[in-house]
Design an enzyme around this catalytic site. Structure first.
Site, PDB file in Angstrom:
ATOM      1  N   GLY A  75      -1.859  -2.883  -3.203  1.00 10.36           N
ATOM      2  CA  GLY A  75      -0.681  -3.225  -2.404  1.00 10.36           C
ATOM      3  C   GLY A  75      -0.382  -4.715  -2.454  1.00 10.36           C
ATOM      4  N   THR A  76      -0.796  -5.345  -3.538  1.00 10.75           N
ATOM      5  CA  THR A  76      -0.600  -6.795  -3.694  1.00 10.75           C
ATOM      6  C   THR A  76       0.888  -7.157  -3.649  1.00 10.75           C
ATOM      7  OG1 THR A  76      -2.308  -6.472  -5.370  1.00 10.75           O
ATOM      8  CG2 THR A  76      -1.527  -8.733  -5.029  1.00 10.75           C
ATOM      9  N   THR A  77       1.683  -6.446  -4.449  1.00  8.90           N
ATOM     10  CA  THR A  77       3.109  -6.763  -4.572  1.00  8.90           C
ATOM     11  C   THR A  77       3.804  -6.605  -3.216  1.00  8.90           C
ATOM     12  OG1 THR A  77       2.879  -5.705  -6.729  1.00  8.90           O
ATOM     13  CG2 THR A  77       5.116  -6.285  -6.024  1.00  8.90           C
ATOM     14  N   TRP A  78       3.477  -5.529  -2.553  1.00  2.00           N
ATOM     15  CA  TRP A  78       4.021  -5.246  -1.222  1.00  2.00           C
ATOM     16  C   TRP A  78       3.679  -6.407  -0.276  1.00  2.00           C
ATOM     17  CZ3 TRP A  78       2.183  -0.282   1.857  1.00  2.00           C
ATOM     18  CH2 TRP A  78       3.182   0.109   2.733  1.00  2.00           C
ATOM     19  N   HIS A 158      -6.187 -11.736  -8.523  1.00  2.00           N
ATOM     20  CA  HIS A 158      -7.104 -10.617  -8.277  1.00  2.00           C
ATOM     21  C   HIS A 158      -8.558 -11.087  -8.380  1.00  2.00           C
ATOM     22  CE1 HIS A 158      -3.893  -7.824  -8.033  1.00  2.00           C
ATOM     23  NE2 HIS A 158      -3.552  -7.876  -9.291  1.00  2.00           N
ATOM     24  N   ARG A 179      -7.622  -1.489  -0.310  1.00  3.86           N
ATOM     25  CA  ARG A 179      -7.105  -0.108  -0.275  1.00  3.86           C
ATOM     26  C   ARG A 179      -8.215   0.868  -0.637  1.00  3.86           C
ATOM     27  NH1 ARG A 179      -2.245   2.098  -4.300  1.00  3.86           N
ATOM     28  NH2 ARG A 179      -1.620   3.861  -3.016  1.00  3.86           N
ATOM     29  N   TYR A 242      -4.045  -1.632   2.900  1.00  5.08           N
ATOM     30  CA  TYR A 242      -2.842  -0.914   2.453  1.00  5.08           C
ATOM     31  C   TYR A 242      -2.505   0.194   3.459  1.00  5.08           C
ATOM     32  CZ  TYR A 242       0.140   1.922  -0.631  1.00  5.08           C
ATOM     33  OH  TYR A 242       1.186   2.647  -1.173  1.00  5.08           O
ATOM     34  N   ARG A 307       5.052   2.574  -7.934  1.00  2.00           N
ATOM     35  CA  ARG A 307       4.942   3.978  -8.311  1.00  2.00           C
ATOM     36  C   ARG A 307       5.252   4.861  -7.117  1.00  2.00           C
ATOM     37  NH1 ARG A 307       0.983   7.675  -9.801  1.00  2.00           N
ATOM     38  NH2 ARG A 307      -0.260   6.748  -8.133  1.00  2.00           N
ATOM     39  N   GLY A 309       3.585   4.934  -3.984  1.00  2.00           N
ATOM     40  CA  GLY A 309       3.529   4.223  -2.719  1.00  2.00           C
ATOM     41  C   GLY A 309       3.056   5.064  -1.549  1.00  2.00           C
TER      42      GLY A 309
HETATM   43  P1  A3P Z   1       0.666   3.736  -6.323  1.00  2.00           P
HETATM   44  O1  A3P Z   1       0.452   3.559  -7.785  1.00  2.00           O
HETATM   45  O2  A3P Z   1      -0.409   4.532  -5.650  1.00  2.00           O
HETATM   46  O3  A3P Z   1       2.018   4.241  -5.985  1.00  2.00           O
HETATM   47  P2  A3P Z   1      -0.331  -3.697  -6.559  1.00  2.00           P
HETATM   48  O4  A3P Z   1       0.930  -4.327  -6.143  1.00  2.00           O
HETATM   49  O5  A3P Z   1      -1.567  -4.291  -5.958  1.00  2.00           O
HETATM   50  O6  A3P Z   1      -0.413  -3.554  -8.044  1.00  2.00           O
HETATM   51  O7  A3P Z   1      -0.344  -2.231  -5.947  1.00  2.00           O
HETATM   52  C1  A3P Z   1       0.511  -1.253  -6.458  1.00  2.00           C
HETATM   53  C2  A3P Z   1       0.486  -0.058  -5.538  1.00  2.00           C
HETATM   54  O8  A3P Z   1       1.210  -0.381  -4.335  1.00  2.00           O
HETATM   55  C3  A3P Z   1       1.218   1.128  -6.181  1.00  2.00           C
HETATM   56  O9  A3P Z   1       0.562   2.284  -5.663  1.00  2.00           O
HETATM   57  C4  A3P Z   1       2.608   0.928  -5.637  1.00  2.00           C
HETATM   58  O10 A3P Z   1       3.420   2.067  -5.706  1.00  2.00           O
HETATM   59  C5  A3P Z   1       2.283   0.537  -4.197  1.00  2.00           C
HETATM   60  N1  A3P Z   1       3.418  -0.110  -3.540  1.00  2.00           N
HETATM   61  C6  A3P Z   1       4.167  -1.125  -4.005  1.00  2.00           C
HETATM   62  N2  A3P Z   1       5.170  -1.408  -3.167  1.00  2.00           N
HETATM   63  C7  A3P Z   1       5.051  -0.552  -2.136  1.00  2.00           C
HETATM   64  C8  A3P Z   1       5.811  -0.330  -0.948  1.00  2.00           C
HETATM   65  N3  A3P Z   1       6.899  -1.052  -0.688  1.00  2.00           N
HETATM   66  N4  A3P Z   1       5.408   0.637  -0.109  1.00  2.00           N
HETATM   67  C9  A3P Z   1       4.310   1.376  -0.386  1.00  2.00           C
HETATM   68  N5  A3P Z   1       3.556   1.223  -1.498  1.00  2.00           N
HETATM   69  C10 A3P Z   1       3.929   0.271  -2.366  1.00  2.00           C
END
Ligand code: A3P
Length: 345
Positions: A75-78, A158, A179, A242, A307, A309
């Site tokens: 959930g890094t991007t989030w 990371h 997570r 997460y 993906r 989420g």
């Molecule tokens: P999934 O592949 O299980 O869907 P990171 O940013 O650390 O690479 O993490 C990516 C994961 O966070 C992916 O999980 C992605 O879909 C999920 N993610 C990204 N944005 C999100 C959001 N707004 N709400 C929920 N999950 C999110």
């Protein structure tokens, strides 16, 4: 076998034994030289880490810096977008205009771009000067970009705390997100197939074995988490899950706002949560790694960077044997710590 310690980087780096490395490179086709293990925990990274270890460890940290760190796919991007929006007083205009990849240099990404792959990406993008410039920018060591930045810096990494600058927590702020490792593994498996810098070519079951055997980038997974968990009461570290964001995003936003000394109305928080929702994220060009797709580093096979989420999706990928193995592995690794995932308490 090359082992090394130097004064600028006082942590031992050892090559992963060549037979193991060769076996791994059959499955992870983005790596062409081999891998290393770093420090007493044996963090697993590509061979090219040797070139960057000291520059990262010794980079200048500024008091205004904000690092968002995690094991990948947690959930890094989030969290990055949440943190950036809170720190920037909900500046939607800039958030929409400037991709997250530009707003947050990814500290060690260059380590993952092997020269063989770099040449390939270069050749494939050679018809466009703009793309070549972009490619050079995304693959440049982030420490070089960060040194030139004059505004407040937001940094994605990371790497575990022990491989980041030792004065980090006493100087700047760090938000760490963790997570459930079963969801992490499923999510990272998909990304490892889609990112050509990793180029994974086998099935999930095999991938899971590499993941829990610490034969995968940035593992050992639990050591990574525990390092930050141990610092969770440090005033400059905020530890998030997460699953906590998934369950109650407004509460998580308030925690981040408190941590960064900001305060927002309920309406502002509701609007931010809408902006951060998975459906909006999927359609938000600013956060979904489009740059990597444009350059062909990330294959566009329908599996996007953002993906599903969801929490708990791992169940669709684990057979009974793997489920039991996961239980045992988690139990073993959580025995010596009070770290608990909130949804498993
Ligand atoms: P999934 O592949 O299980 O869907 P990171 O940013 O650390 O690479 O993490 C990516 C994961 O966070 C992916 O999980 C992605 O879909 C999920 N993610 C990204 N944005 C999100 C959001 N707004 N709400 C929920 N999950 C999110």
């Amino acid at each position: 076998m090359e082992n090394s310690i130097n004064n600028n980087f006082p942590i031992e780096i050892k090559d992963v034994e060549s037979k193991t490395a060769e076996e791994l490179m059959k499955f992870f086709t983005g790596e062409h030289t081999g891998f290393v293990r770093v420090g007493p925990k044996g963090y697993f990274l590509p061979h090219k880490y040797r070139q960057e270890a000291s520059n990262i460890y010794n980079m200048e940290v500024r008091p205004s810096d904000i690092f968002v760190t995690s094991y990948p796919r947690s959930g890094t991007t989030w969290t990055q977008e949440l943190v950036w929006m809170v720190a920037n007083d909900l500046d939607y205009e800039t958030s929409n205009a400037i991709p997250l990849t530009e707003r947050y240099p990814f500290l060690e990404f260059s380590v993952f771009v092997h020269p063989v792959m770099m040449k390939r990406f270069h050749d494939e993008n050679s018809d466009s000067e703009r793309k070549i410039k972009l490619l050079e920018w995304v693959t440049q060591p982030a420490t070089e970009q960060l040194a030139l930045m004059t505004k407040q810096r937001f940094i994605k990494s990371h790497l575990p705390l022990s491989l980041l600058p030792p004065d980090l927590l006493d100087t700047a702020k760090v938000v760490y997100v963790a997570r459930d490792p079963r969801d992490v593994a499923v999510s990272f498996y998909h990304l490892n197939r889609a990112m050509r810098t990793q180029g994974y070519i086998d099935d999930f079951k095999k991938y899971w074995k590499f993941f829990i055997s610490d034969l995968h980038h940035w593992t050992p997974y639990f050591e990574h988490l525990k390092e930050s968990w141990e610092k969770r009461n440090h005033p400059n570290l905020l530890f998030l899950f997460y699953e906590e964001l998934s369950k109650d995003l407004p509460k998580a936003v308030r925690r981040v706002a408190d941590f960064l000394g900001k305060s927002f109305t309920n309406e502002e928080i509701a609007k931010l949560c809408e902006h951060l929702s998975i459906d909006n994220f999927k359609n938000n060009k600013s956060v979904n790694y489009d740059v990597m797709k444009e350059l062909g580093i990330l294959i566009s096979d329908g599996q996007s960077f953002i993906r599903k989420g969801k929490a708990g999706g791992w169940r669709d990928y684990f057979d009974e044997e793997m489920e039991q193995e996961a239980d045992k592995w988690m139990e073993k690794n959580l025995r010596d710590t009070d770290l608990r995932f909130p949804h498993l308490k």
